[in-house]
Enzyme design. Structure first.
Site, short mmCIF file in Angstrom:
data_model
loop_
_atom_site.label_atom_id
_atom_site.label_comp_id
_atom_site.label_asym_id
_atom_site.label_seq_id
_atom_site.Cartn_x
_atom_site.Cartn_y
_atom_site.Cartn_z
N ASP A 31 -58.65 -10.56 -0.89
CA ASP A 31 -59.10 -9.82 -2.27
C ASP A 31 -57.70 -9.47 -3.08
O ASP A 31 -56.83 -9.14 -2.52
CB ASP A 31 -59.93 -8.53 -1.62
CG ASP A 31 -60.53 -7.93 -2.99
OD1 ASP A 31 -61.82 -8.09 -3.15
OD2 ASP A 31 -59.88 -7.52 -3.92
N ILE A 32 -57.80 -9.59 -4.32
CA ILE A 32 -56.73 -9.62 -5.37
C ILE A 32 -56.70 -7.88 -5.30
O ILE A 32 -55.34 -7.44 -5.83
CB ILE A 32 -57.08 -9.96 -6.64
CG1 ILE A 32 -55.87 -10.43 -7.42
CG2 ILE A 32 -58.20 -9.07 -7.54
CD1 ILE A 32 -56.04 -11.28 -8.56
N ASN A 88 -71.89 -6.30 -1.36
CA ASN A 88 -72.31 -5.55 -2.51
C ASN A 88 -73.50 -6.12 -3.27
O ASN A 88 -73.33 -7.13 -3.47
CB ASN A 88 -71.21 -5.15 -3.51
CG ASN A 88 -70.14 -4.03 -2.81
OD1 ASN A 88 -70.62 -3.25 -1.98
ND2 ASN A 88 -68.87 -4.31 -3.04
N VAL A 97 -68.92 -9.45 -9.01
CA VAL A 97 -68.86 -10.92 -9.17
C VAL A 97 -70.19 -11.52 -8.43
O VAL A 97 -70.64 -11.14 -7.37
CB VAL A 97 -67.68 -11.83 -8.20
CG1 VAL A 97 -67.72 -12.90 -8.24
CG2 VAL A 97 -66.54 -11.15 -8.82
N HIS A 101 -70.47 -12.77 -1.68
CA HIS A 101 -69.43 -12.96 -0.73
C HIS A 101 -69.28 -11.83 0.12
O HIS A 101 -70.10 -10.62 -0.35
CB HIS A 101 -68.15 -12.64 -1.89
CG HIS A 101 -68.27 -11.57 -2.99
ND1 HIS A 101 -69.07 -11.66 -4.00
CD2 HIS A 101 -67.88 -10.34 -2.94
CE1 HIS A 101 -68.93 -10.73 -4.52
NE2 HIS A 101 -68.33 -9.94 -3.96
P1 AMP Z 1 -67.75 -7.14 -5.54
O1 AMP Z 1 -67.49 -6.11 -6.51
O2 AMP Z 1 -68.50 -6.87 -4.15
O3 AMP Z 1 -68.70 -8.30 -6.48
O4 AMP Z 1 -66.55 -7.75 -5.05
C1 AMP Z 1 -65.72 -8.57 -6.00
C2 AMP Z 1 -64.52 -8.69 -5.54
O5 AMP Z 1 -63.68 -9.75 -5.78
C3 AMP Z 1 -63.63 -7.45 -5.97
O6 AMP Z 1 -63.15 -6.84 -4.63
C4 AMP Z 1 -62.39 -8.04 -6.68
O7 AMP Z 1 -61.13 -7.29 -6.39
C5 AMP Z 1 -62.35 -9.41 -6.08
N1 AMP Z 1 -61.87 -10.50 -7.02
C6 AMP Z 1 -61.95 -10.62 -8.30
N2 AMP Z 1 -61.14 -11.66 -8.70
C7 AMP Z 1 -60.39 -12.20 -7.88
C8 AMP Z 1 -59.49 -13.30 -7.55
N3 AMP Z 1 -59.28 -13.78 -8.70
N4 AMP Z 1 -58.93 -13.31 -6.25
C9 AMP Z 1 -59.24 -12.53 -5.26
N5 AMP Z 1 -60.24 -11.45 -5.37
C10 AMP Z 1 -60.62 -11.41 -6.47
#
Ligand code: AMP
Length: 114
Positions: A31-32, A88, A97, A101
């Protein structure tokens, strides 16, 4: 065609990110914005917007994702100390997103508060 998700863009290399695990159906990235020492996202290559959209035909795929999470927990040596798996979903679940995931979170003591 709907716009590509950030995860589809990572898979197609339009966005750079290290893929730390990959099979024909799923992949995983760090995760970023990690909330713990281990914070990995396990993602199906097939875009499914939310857990509400999974169908019976997706059950093997969901199993693959959970199995990958277990394997990554062992790889990161957090299987004994413990970890959390989170999907989530939609607004109240704070999904950001819309491509399902599974979050694998561990490596420190977690709390439970809402
Ligand atoms: P959610 O809020 O459950 O939809 O999780 C989406 C996750 O994606 C968040 O924890 C973000 O930090 C992560 N995320 C978004 N863009 C990226 C990226 N480019 N690389 C890695 N993680 C990401």
């Amino acid at each position: 065609m709907t716009e590509k998700s950030v995860f589809e863009k990572i898979l197609s290399k339009e966005i750079s990110s290290e893929i730390i695990y990959e099979t024909d159906r799923v992949f995983a990235i760090n995760d970023i914005n990690p909330v713990a020492p281990v914070h990995i996202l396990i993602i199906p290559k097939k875009k499914i917007p939310t857990i509400n959209d999974i169908q019976v035909d997706d059950m093997n795929l969901i199993s693959d994702i959970v199995f990958a999470a277990k394997k990554l927990a062992f790889d990161h040596k957090i299987h004994d100390s413990g970890y959390r798996l989170i999907w989530n979903t939609n607004n109240h679940g704070q999904q950001t997103v819309y491509h399902i995931h599974l979050h694998l979170i561990g490596g420190r003591q977690l709390s439970w508060s809402f």
